[in-house]
Motif scaffolding. Structure first.
Motif, PDB file in Angstrom:
ATOM      1  N   SER A 246      28.359  37.478  40.108  1.00 32.90           N
ATOM      2  CA  SER A 246      27.495  38.107  41.101  1.00 32.90           C
ATOM      3  C   SER A 246      28.224  39.239  41.823  1.00 32.90           C
ATOM      4  O   SER A 246      27.675  40.337  42.011  1.00 32.90           O
ATOM      5  CB  SER A 246      26.998  37.060  42.098  1.00 32.90           C
ATOM      6  N   PHE A 247      29.468  38.985  42.224  1.00 36.03           N
ATOM      7  CA  PHE A 247      30.206  40.018  42.968  1.00 36.03           C
ATOM      8  C   PHE A 247      30.739  41.106  42.058  1.00 36.03           C
ATOM      9  O   PHE A 247      30.850  42.264  42.472  1.00 36.03           O
ATOM     10  CB  PHE A 247      31.315  39.379  43.822  1.00 36.03           C
ATOM     11  N   PHE A 248      31.027  40.775  40.781  1.00 40.41           N
ATOM     12  CA  PHE A 248      31.403  41.831  39.845  1.00 40.41           C
ATOM     13  C   PHE A 248      30.245  42.801  39.646  1.00 40.41           C
ATOM     14  O   PHE A 248      30.440  44.007  39.628  1.00 40.41           O
ATOM     15  CB  PHE A 248      31.830  41.254  38.483  1.00 40.41           C
ATOM     16  N   SER A 249      29.033  42.265  39.522  1.00 43.24           N
ATOM     17  CA  SER A 249      27.885  43.156  39.329  1.00 43.24           C
ATOM     18  C   SER A 249      27.597  43.961  40.591  1.00 43.24           C
ATOM     19  O   SER A 249      27.144  45.101  40.505  1.00 43.24           O
ATOM     20  CB  SER A 249      26.653  42.364  38.889  1.00 43.24           C
ATOM     21  N   ARG A 250      27.881  43.386  41.732  1.00 43.78           N
ATOM     22  CA  ARG A 250      27.651  44.086  43.011  1.00 43.78           C
ATOM     23  C   ARG A 250      28.662  45.214  43.208  1.00 43.78           C
ATOM     24  O   ARG A 250      28.356  46.231  43.834  1.00 43.78           O
ATOM     25  CB  ARG A 250      27.739  43.087  44.141  1.00 43.78           C
ATOM     26  N   ALA A 251      29.873  44.998  42.678  1.00 45.50           N
ATOM     27  CA  ALA A 251      30.937  46.006  42.847  1.00 45.50           C
ATOM     28  C   ALA A 251      30.570  47.254  42.060  1.00 45.50           C
ATOM     29  O   ALA A 251      30.899  48.346  42.394  1.00 45.50           O
ATOM     30  CB  ALA A 251      32.277  45.462  42.384  1.00 45.50           C
TER      31      ALA A 251
ATOM     32  N   ASN B  31      30.847  45.854  55.989  1.00 40.76           N
ATOM     33  CA  ASN B  31      30.744  47.076  55.188  1.00 40.76           C
ATOM     34  C   ASN B  31      30.143  46.735  53.818  1.00 40.76           C
ATOM     35  O   ASN B  31      30.850  46.697  52.815  1.00 40.76           O
ATOM     36  CB  ASN B  31      32.142  47.682  55.053  1.00 40.76           C
ATOM     37  N   PRO B  32      28.833  46.473  53.762  1.00 35.17           N
ATOM     38  CA  PRO B  32      28.209  45.973  52.532  1.00 35.17           C
ATOM     39  C   PRO B  32      28.236  46.950  51.352  1.00 35.17           C
ATOM     40  O   PRO B  32      28.070  46.529  50.211  1.00 35.17           O
ATOM     41  CB  PRO B  32      26.766  45.674  52.954  1.00 35.17           C
ATOM     42  N   LEU B  33      28.475  48.217  51.612  1.00 33.16           N
ATOM     43  CA  LEU B  33      28.496  49.194  50.522  1.00 33.16           C
ATOM     44  C   LEU B  33      29.886  49.427  49.938  1.00 33.16           C
ATOM     45  O   LEU B  33      30.047  50.235  49.026  1.00 33.16           O
ATOM     46  CB  LEU B  33      27.904  50.524  51.010  1.00 33.16           C
ATOM     47  N   ASP B  34      30.880  48.722  50.456  1.00 31.06           N
ATOM     48  CA  ASP B  34      32.256  48.888  49.976  1.00 31.06           C
ATOM     49  C   ASP B  34      32.460  48.035  48.723  1.00 31.06           C
ATOM     50  O   ASP B  34      32.618  46.819  48.797  1.00 31.06           O
ATOM     51  CB  ASP B  34      33.250  48.491  51.069  1.00 31.06           C
ATOM     52  N   GLY B  35      32.449  48.694  47.585  1.00 29.71           N
ATOM     53  CA  GLY B  35      32.605  47.988  46.314  1.00 29.71           C
ATOM     54  C   GLY B  35      33.953  47.319  46.146  1.00 29.71           C
ATOM     55  O   GLY B  35      34.063  46.325  45.426  1.00 29.71           O
ATOM     56  N   SER B  36      34.978  47.830  46.808  1.00 28.96           N
ATOM     57  CA  SER B  36      36.303  47.218  46.654  1.00 28.96           C
ATOM     58  C   SER B  36      36.335  45.820  47.274  1.00 28.96           C
ATOM     59  O   SER B  36      37.057  44.945  46.792  1.00 28.96           O
ATOM     60  CB  SER B  36      37.390  48.103  47.254  1.00 28.96           C
ATOM     61  N   ILE B  37      35.548  45.592  48.313  1.00 34.00           N
ATOM     62  CA  ILE B  37      35.488  44.256  48.912  1.00 34.00           C
ATOM     63  C   ILE B  37      34.770  43.308  47.959  1.00 34.00           C
ATOM     64  O   ILE B  37      35.226  42.179  47.732  1.00 34.00           O
ATOM     65  CB  ILE B  37      34.787  44.283  50.288  1.00 34.00           C
ATOM     66  N   ALA B  38      33.660  43.767  47.392  1.00 37.69           N
ATOM     67  CA  ALA B  38      32.943  42.936  46.420  1.00 37.69           C
ATOM     68  C   ALA B  38      33.840  42.624  45.224  1.00 37.69           C
ATOM     69  O   ALA B  38      33.842  41.485  44.721  1.00 37.69           O
ATOM     70  CB  ALA B  38      31.663  43.643  45.964  1.00 37.69           C
ATOM     71  N   LEU B  39      34.613  43.603  44.783  1.00 34.18           N
ATOM     72  CA  LEU B  39      35.534  43.386  43.669  1.00 34.18           C
ATOM     73  C   LEU B  39      36.604  42.357  44.038  1.00 34.18           C
ATOM     74  O   LEU B  39      36.945  41.484  43.233  1.00 34.18           O
ATOM     75  CB  LEU B  39      36.174  44.712  43.266  1.00 34.18           C
ATOM     76  N   GLU B  40      37.126  42.448  45.243  1.00 31.55           N
ATOM     77  CA  GLU B  40      38.126  41.468  45.692  1.00 31.55           C
ATOM     78  C   GLU B  40      37.528  40.068  45.759  1.00 31.55           C
ATOM     79  O   GLU B  40      38.174  39.085  45.388  1.00 31.55           O
ATOM     80  CB  GLU B  40      38.696  41.890  47.049  1.00 31.55           C
ATOM     81  N   LEU B  41      36.287  39.967  46.223  1.00 30.40           N
ATOM     82  CA  LEU B  41      35.600  38.664  46.239  1.00 30.40           C
ATOM     83  C   LEU B  41      35.404  38.145  44.817  1.00 30.40           C
ATOM     84  O   LEU B  41      35.592  36.955  44.559  1.00 30.40           O
ATOM     85  CB  LEU B  41      34.250  38.775  46.946  1.00 30.40           C
ATOM     86  N   ALA B  42      35.030  39.026  43.898  1.00 26.98           N
ATOM     87  CA  ALA B  42      34.858  38.611  42.505  1.00 26.98           C
ATOM     88  C   ALA B  42      36.169  38.059  41.942  1.00 26.98           C
ATOM     89  O   ALA B  42      36.194  36.994  41.314  1.00 26.98           O
ATOM     90  CB  ALA B  42      34.366  39.782  41.664  1.00 26.98           C
TER      91      ALA B  42
END
Length: 172
Positions: A167-172, A142-153
């Motif tokens: 990188s993941f904060f900016s993606r979130a 689910n590449p558009l799910d910002g909450s996953i990117a935030l969790e990775l950050a």
């Protein structure tokens, strides 16, 4: 006859007497009322009473009876188990759920939610490599799910991997 026990269980739940409600539901099950609703309700009662082992058995039964229905209901229980720090039971339930034939019929959002829960458990158990892989898998799903990117950050901040975190904060 089982309906009487179900009505009694509902009355006990309404009167905030969960132990008695669980006993009535257990009797209803023994009399042949073993279905998704009864198993999930018993699992929820046992979870609220912080009785993880019997709750786990009821949730596993729910998966066997109706995996599709259980897969939609169980993330709520897993959230509770995470708060209770029931890591092994949570990990087992997640593994059983993801092995279900109905797993692939879940929506992308539902599957990514399950995967995030799996990552949370791995993080709490100190299984950082597993957590990272699981979060990356969720993001791929689910590449558009910002909450996953935030969790990775957040994960990379805890690992002090600053460029990946940024990188993941900016993606979130």
């Amino acid at each position: 006859r089982t309906e009487v026990w179900l009505y009694l269980a509902n009355a006990y739940l309404g009167a905030d007497r969960p132990t008695q409600a669980a006993m009535a539901l257990e009797v209803a099950e023994k009399l042949g009322r073993k279905d998704l609703s009864t198993s999930l309700t018993l699992g929820d009662i046992y979870t609220n009473l912080e009785m993880i082992e019997p709750a786990q058995q009821k949730y596993l039964t729910a998966l066997e009876l109706n995996a599709s229905g259980a897969l939609k209901a169980l993330p709520r229980a897993i959230d509770s188990w995470i708060r209770l720090e029931a890591w092994q039971a949570t990990e087992r339930l997640i593994k059983q759920a993801s092995a279900s034939p109905e797993w692939n019929s879940l929506s992308v959002a539902d599957r990514s939610h399950w995967i995030r829960l799996e990552a949370m458990v791995a993080i709490q158990q100190g299984k950082d490599a597993t957590a990272e892989n699981v979060l990356l898998q969720a993001l791929e799903l689910n590449p558009l799910d910002g909450s996953i990117a935030l969790e990775l950050a957040r994960f990379y901040v805890r690992q002090e991997k600053w460029s990946q975190a940024a990188s993941f904060f900016s993606r979130a």
